[in-house]
Design a protein around this motif. Structure first.
Motif, mmCIF file in Angstrom:
data_model
loop_
_atom_site.group_PDB
_atom_site.id
_atom_site.type_symbol
_atom_site.label_atom_id
_atom_site.label_comp_id
_atom_site.label_asym_id
_atom_site.label_seq_id
_atom_site.Cartn_x
_atom_site.Cartn_y
_atom_site.Cartn_z
ATOM 1 N N LEU A 291 -20.415 22.721 14.023
ATOM 2 C CA LEU A 291 -21.577 23.021 14.848
ATOM 3 C C LEU A 291 -21.303 22.607 16.291
ATOM 4 N N LEU A 292 -21.101 23.588 17.132
ATOM 5 C CA LEU A 292 -20.820 23.314 18.536
ATOM 6 C C LEU A 292 -22.133 23.274 19.326
ATOM 7 N N PRO A 293 -22.170 22.525 20.427
ATOM 8 C CA PRO A 293 -23.419 22.367 21.194
ATOM 9 C C PRO A 293 -24.073 23.705 21.528
ATOM 10 N N GLY A 294 -25.377 23.789 21.278
ATOM 11 C CA GLY A 294 -26.105 25.024 21.550
ATOM 12 C C GLY A 294 -26.002 26.061 20.457
ATOM 13 N N PHE A 295 -25.600 25.648 19.252
ATOM 14 C CA PHE A 295 -25.487 26.611 18.158
ATOM 15 C C PHE A 295 -26.875 27.123 17.763
ATOM 16 N N SER A 296 -26.892 28.307 17.169
ATOM 17 C CA SER A 296 -28.148 28.930 16.763
ATOM 18 C C SER A 296 -28.506 28.529 15.339
ATOM 19 N N LEU A 297 -29.749 28.102 15.146
ATOM 20 C CA LEU A 297 -30.215 27.779 13.794
ATOM 21 C C LEU A 297 -30.218 29.020 12.915
ATOM 22 N N PHE A 298 -30.472 30.168 13.517
ATOM 23 C CA PHE A 298 -30.434 31.422 12.759
ATOM 24 C C PHE A 298 -29.037 31.667 12.203
ATOM 25 N N THR A 299 -28.025 31.511 13.057
ATOM 26 C CA THR A 299 -26.646 31.733 12.607
ATOM 27 C C THR A 299 -26.265 30.766 11.504
ATOM 28 N N TYR B 188 -18.323 27.357 -3.879
ATOM 29 C CA TYR B 188 -18.196 27.016 -2.455
ATOM 30 C C TYR B 188 -18.969 25.741 -2.149
ATOM 31 N N ARG B 189 -18.328 24.842 -1.429
ATOM 32 C CA ARG B 189 -18.952 23.591 -1.022
ATOM 33 C C ARG B 189 -19.034 23.573 0.500
ATOM 34 N N LEU B 190 -20.257 23.533 1.028
ATOM 35 C CA LEU B 190 -20.467 23.576 2.463
ATOM 36 C C LEU B 190 -20.592 22.173 3.040
ATOM 37 N N ARG B 191 -19.909 21.947 4.158
ATOM 38 C CA ARG B 191 -19.998 20.672 4.873
ATOM 39 C C ARG B 191 -20.225 20.980 6.350
ATOM 40 N N GLN B 192 -21.081 20.211 6.988
ATOM 41 C CA GLN B 192 -21.363 20.373 8.408
ATOM 42 C C GLN B 192 -20.684 19.279 9.219
ATOM 43 N N GLU C 287 -18.828 15.808 18.155
ATOM 44 C CA GLU C 287 -19.332 14.662 18.909
ATOM 45 C C GLU C 287 -19.900 13.554 18.033
ATOM 46 N N GLY C 288 -19.684 13.618 16.748
ATOM 47 C CA GLY C 288 -20.124 12.499 15.914
ATOM 48 C C GLY C 288 -21.091 12.860 14.815
ATOM 49 N N GLU C 289 -22.203 12.136 14.723
ATOM 50 C CA GLU C 289 -23.072 12.218 13.561
ATOM 51 C C GLU C 289 -24.194 13.229 13.687
ATOM 52 N N ALA C 290 -24.342 13.905 14.815
ATOM 53 C CA ALA C 290 -25.413 14.867 14.991
ATOM 54 C C ALA C 290 -24.942 16.010 15.874
ATOM 55 N N ALA C 291 -25.569 17.179 15.697
ATOM 56 C CA ALA C 291 -25.242 18.353 16.504
ATOM 57 C C ALA C 291 -26.539 18.918 17.066
ATOM 58 N N SER C 292 -26.548 19.231 18.352
ATOM 59 C CA SER C 292 -27.740 19.736 19.025
ATOM 60 C C SER C 292 -27.739 21.258 19.032
ATOM 61 N N SER C 293 -28.841 21.835 18.546
ATOM 62 C CA SER C 293 -28.936 23.290 18.449
ATOM 63 C C SER C 293 -29.440 23.901 19.745
ATOM 64 N N GLN C 294 -29.465 25.222 19.766
ATOM 65 C CA GLN C 294 -29.895 25.978 20.934
ATOM 66 C C GLN C 294 -31.336 25.651 21.335
ATOM 67 N N SER D 99 -31.796 18.586 16.690
ATOM 68 C CA SER D 99 -30.523 17.988 16.277
ATOM 69 C C SER D 99 -30.445 17.907 14.755
ATOM 70 N N LEU D 100 -29.291 18.254 14.215
ATOM 71 C CA LEU D 100 -29.071 18.204 12.769
ATOM 72 C C LEU D 100 -27.976 17.196 12.449
ATOM 73 N N ALA D 101 -28.116 16.567 11.303
ATOM 74 C CA ALA D 101 -27.098 15.619 10.858
ATOM 75 C C ALA D 101 -25.794 16.356 10.580
ATOM 76 N N ALA D 102 -24.700 15.748 10.965
ATOM 77 C CA ALA D 102 -23.384 16.347 10.746
ATOM 78 C C ALA D 102 -22.349 15.244 10.654
ATOM 79 N N GLU D 103 -21.315 15.497 9.898
ATOM 80 C CA GLU D 103 -20.237 14.524 9.756
ATOM 81 C C GLU D 103 -19.328 14.575 10.981
#
Length: 336
Positions: A11-19, A39-43, A47-54, A58-62
């Motif tokens: 998840l790169l900064p400004g990613f779309s929640l729709f996508t 299939y096993r999905l991982r986010q 930049e660390g523990e969270a990703a900021s959407s468009q 912010s969503l939790a991420a590894e």
């Protein structure tokens, strides 16, 4: 059954929640259709523990450093805005290292949606490949990354690289990729559960935004609009556009006057200027770089034309957009 196939969503900064939602829904349904967790999905976030959407959520991420490179999988960059300057230098360096490591072993499939293909191209991971990218970046990408064959289609699958344009094109990409792995009937069943009437082909062109669509249907006009939208950095001459869509220049002008109440040259110029305005507001590209990316050979011509249309210079536009950010920063300092 063996271990689940890893799908690492970066998840790169400004990613779309729709996508993101579309990708997760496609693989969730794929597991349901298969009757097992194949299939096993991982986010992950660079930049660390969270990703900021468009939209600012912010969503939790590894942390990206925790990605296990030993097992094969699919890495998909979810990006819907430019990230040139939105990532710290350390995060960009780590992302580049991880991507290059995965690209060298040949086991992982590297993919991207929207503007993500630009990131792969920056690290040479699309050299010698065909790739799709957000239509707004197509002309610029063709110019900056000549070793990659960028196409205007919805999506592209080339060996172990898969890419999609903006919006819903990522669903078509994932369904087509699933069809390659499990068969066309499997992909069709997943599409049916998702409520899709058909699977779109990758060679179908990305749609031009509604604001650029004619009020009355015209195939020739639509083709002309798409040519303009995908050739912003190096504008085409009206004669060339007319020839490419199969009409005379006079017929082309008649179509624009009939459906859009303007001339082709005027419409093309407004399209480039509006794109420049978005670049000034949403990126940290220099004013000269923005002008070049929008087809203006000189800074003075860009500045004069921009002022005549918007009532302010590009520099004033950039300063006006930055002012609220400065005020917010100052307000935050006062609260501390």
């Amino acid at each position: 059954m063996g271990n689940p196939y890893t799908v690492a969503l970066i998840l790169l900064p400004g990613f779309s929640l729709f996508t993101l939602g579309a990708v997760r829904a496609a693989f969730t349904v794929a597991n349901e259709v298969e009757g097992d967790a194949v299939y096993r999905l991982r986010q992950y976030s660079p930049e660390g523990e969270a990703a900021s959407s468009q939209c600012g959520l912010s969503l939790a991420a590894e942390a990206l450093a925790g990605l296990n490179l030993e097992q094969p999988g699919l890495l998909l960059l979810i990006a819907d805005e430019r990230i040139d300057e939105r990532l710290s230098m350390a995060a960009r360096h780590q992302l580049g290292q991880q991507l290059r490591s995965l690209g060298q072993d040949g086991v992982w499939v590297l993919g991207a949606s929207g503007t993500g293909a630009q990131v792969l191209a920056q690290h040479g991971l699309l050299d010698g490949y065909r790739a799709a990218i957000d239509w707004q970046l197509l002309a610029e990408a063709v110019q900056h990354y000549p070793d990659t064959a960028f196409v205007p289609g919805l999506y592209e699958l080339d060996r172990n690289r898969i890419t999609a344009g903006a919006g819903a094109a990522v669903i078509d990409l994932i369904l087509h990729w699933l069809g390659k792995r499990h068969g066309s009937m499997f992909a069709a069943e997943v599409a049916l559960v998702l409520g899709l009437e058909r699977l779109r082909g990758g060679d179908e062109r990305q749609p031009v935004p509604a604001s650029a669509q004619p009020a009355v249907g015209s195939i020739r006009l639509k083709e002309a609009l798409e040519l303009m939208a995908t050739n912003l950095a190096e504008p085409l001459q009206a004669e060339d556009i007319a020839q490419l869509v199969g009409v005379s220049r006079r017929q082309l002008e008649r179509l624009f006057r009939q459906h859009l109440d303007t001339f082709p040259s005027r419409y093309y110029l407004e399209l480039r200027l509006k794109h420049a305005r978005r670049q000034l507001k949403q990126t940290t590209l220099s004013i000269q770089q923005v002008g070049l990316a929008c087809g203006f050979a000189s800074g003075s011509h860009f500045s004069t034309t921009y002022r005549n249309y918007f009532g302010c210079t590009p520099r004033e536009e950039r300063a006006r957009h930055a002012m609220p950010l400065v005020e917010a920063y100052k307000a935050g300092e006062e609260m501390e």
